[in-house]
Design an enzyme around this catalytic site. Structure first.
Site, PDB file in Angstrom:
ATOM      1  N   CYS A   7     -23.625 -15.841  -5.478  1.00 51.10           N
ATOM      2  CA  CYS A   7     -23.685 -15.138  -4.182  1.00 51.10           C
ATOM      3  C   CYS A   7     -23.648 -13.625  -4.374  1.00 51.10           C
ATOM      4  O   CYS A   7     -22.886 -13.113  -5.186  1.00 51.10           O
ATOM      5  CB  CYS A   7     -22.495 -15.594  -3.322  1.00 51.10           C
ATOM      6  SG  CYS A   7     -22.379 -14.720  -1.760  1.00 51.10           S
ATOM      7  N   ASP A  33       0.827  -1.206   0.000  1.00 54.06           N
ATOM      8  CA  ASP A  33       0.000   0.000   0.000  1.00 54.06           C
ATOM      9  C   ASP A  33       0.861   1.256   0.000  1.00 54.06           C
ATOM     10  O   ASP A  33       0.396   2.316   0.427  1.00 54.06           O
ATOM     11  CB  ASP A  33      -0.856   0.035   1.288  1.00 54.06           C
ATOM     12  CG  ASP A  33      -2.318  -0.128   0.975  1.00 54.06           C
ATOM     13  OD1 ASP A  33      -2.648  -0.221  -0.201  1.00 54.06           O
ATOM     14  OD2 ASP A  33      -3.112  -0.166   1.943  1.00 54.06           O
TER      15      ASP A  33
HETATM   16  S1  SF4 Z   1     -17.103 -11.846  -2.130  1.00 52.15           S
HETATM   17 FE1  SF4 Z   1     -17.974 -13.356  -0.706  1.00 52.15          FE
HETATM   18  S2  SF4 Z   1     -19.952 -12.439  -0.075  1.00 52.15           S
HETATM   19 FE2  SF4 Z   1     -19.270 -11.367  -1.935  1.00 52.15          FE
HETATM   20  S3  SF4 Z   1     -20.240 -12.431  -3.634  1.00 52.15           S
HETATM   21 FE3  SF4 Z   1     -18.212 -13.359  -3.376  1.00 52.15          FE
HETATM   22  S4  SF4 Z   1     -18.559 -15.087  -1.995  1.00 52.15           S
HETATM   23 FE4  SF4 Z   1     -20.368 -13.784  -1.821  1.00 52.15          FE
END
Ligand code: SF4
Ligand code: SF4
Length: 299
Positions: free
Chosen positions: A180, A123
């Site tokens: 997800c 960073d």
């Molecule tokens: S980063 Fe984690 S919470 Fe976000 S869409 Fe991907 S798996 Fe799901």
């Protein structure tokens, strides 16, 4: 043992949760990064735009760079005070990762039996670290715009060591986010856009840490429930159920961090004493007080 295997072994013994190697070359994500900047989504982080071109290739930071060694160090996702992001409650990661990467660079040069030119980036240099971590096979970029490392989750700090040494690249991994959308739905500020960009102008993490001056009105500006950073999008990630045991002890939360009421009453000396060594100290007492007032709905 090959040099690549030696590096992986040393990285693991230094406590890194994951390590991998990418060939240095032109950045793939730079055009998208430019788009993000052009749309103003970097908000007040003008330093990102000033040195944008250097992010096009690691050779801009280390002339003759041939390889990028990317590492991830896990921090605890639980414990400590609910008012602060968990990553910030322990010792400053710049120092913790920087020391380890410098030790790794020395080990590599010793093993190579020749001087090796290298540069540590935590960073601290204009490098698109997340892209290099993905290209080095550490994991993938989740919908919350953070690196997700199988086995270590997304509560990880990323570091990179640029090397003038040709090394074999690690295999890349494809995204396993699937359908997800937990992180996108958990964002209280609507900062995770449907096109995949994170709009820092709305993000509570940006507003509480990087934003100077009064906080804007709007979904992110209220800072309800936080005085430093925001964990809402990482806390819900199912991949974070793994890797808590890999957290480095220096990132364990400092005990008894003050709540908003106590922050408002803190003296300058008290602030220095409480936050010494943590990343929170960087924002200063004035900004932390501003956040404390916003967190409890006062101005
Ligand atoms: S980063 Fe984690 S919470 Fe976000 S869409 Fe991907 S798996 Fe799901
Ligand atoms: S840090 Fe908080 S405000 Fe920022 S994108 Fe994640 S959930 Fe949204």
């Amino acid at each position: 043992m090959s040099m690549e295997a030696f590096i992986m072994e040393r990285a693991a013994s230094l406590g890194f949760a994951a390590a991998g190697i990418a060939r240095a070359g032109a950045s793939r994500s730079w055009p998208r990064y430019r788009q993000w900047l052009d749309a103003g989504m970097h908000a007040g982080m003008s330093y990102l735009a000033r040195r944008a071109r250097e992010r096009e290739t690691p050779a801009a930071l280390l002339p003759g760079a041939r390889s990028v060694l990317a590492v991830a160090a896990r921090y605890p996702s639980r414990g400590g005070s609910r008012w602060y992001s968990t990553y910030a409650q322990g010792l400053d990661y710049h120092e913790a990762l920087g020391l380890r990467l410098r030790a790794l660079a020395d080990d590599i040069a010793k093993r190579a039996g020749r001087p090796v030119r290298s540069r540590v980036c935590v960073d601290t240099a204009p490098l698109l670290e997340r892209e290099w971590a993905v290209r080095a096979g550490l994991g993938w970029l989740g919908r919350q715009n953070s690196l997700v490392v199988p086995g270590a989750g997304c509560c990880v700090f990323i570091g990179a060591l640029l090397l003038d040494m040709e090394l074999e690249a690690s295999p890349e991994r494809s995204s396993q986010c699937g359908d997800c959308r937990l992180c996108v739905d958990a964002c209280p500020a609507g900062a995770l856009r449907h096109d995949g960009f994170l709009d820092a102008r709305l993000c509570r993490s940006y507003l509480s840490i990087e934003h100077a001056g009064a906080l804007p009105a709007g979904p992110g500006g209220g800072l309800a429930g936080t005085v430093y950073g925001c964990d809402a999008c990482t806390a819900v990630c199912p991949w974070n159920r793994q890797g808590e045991n890999l957290a480095l002890s220096e990132f364990n939360p400092v005990p008894e961090l003050p709540d908003p009421g106590q922050i408002i009453a803190l003296s300058a000396g008290g602030f220095e004493r409480v936050f010494a060594g943590t990343p929170i100290r960087r924002i200063g007492l004035g900004r932390l007080r501003r956040n404390a007032l916003a967190a409890i709905g006062r101005t």
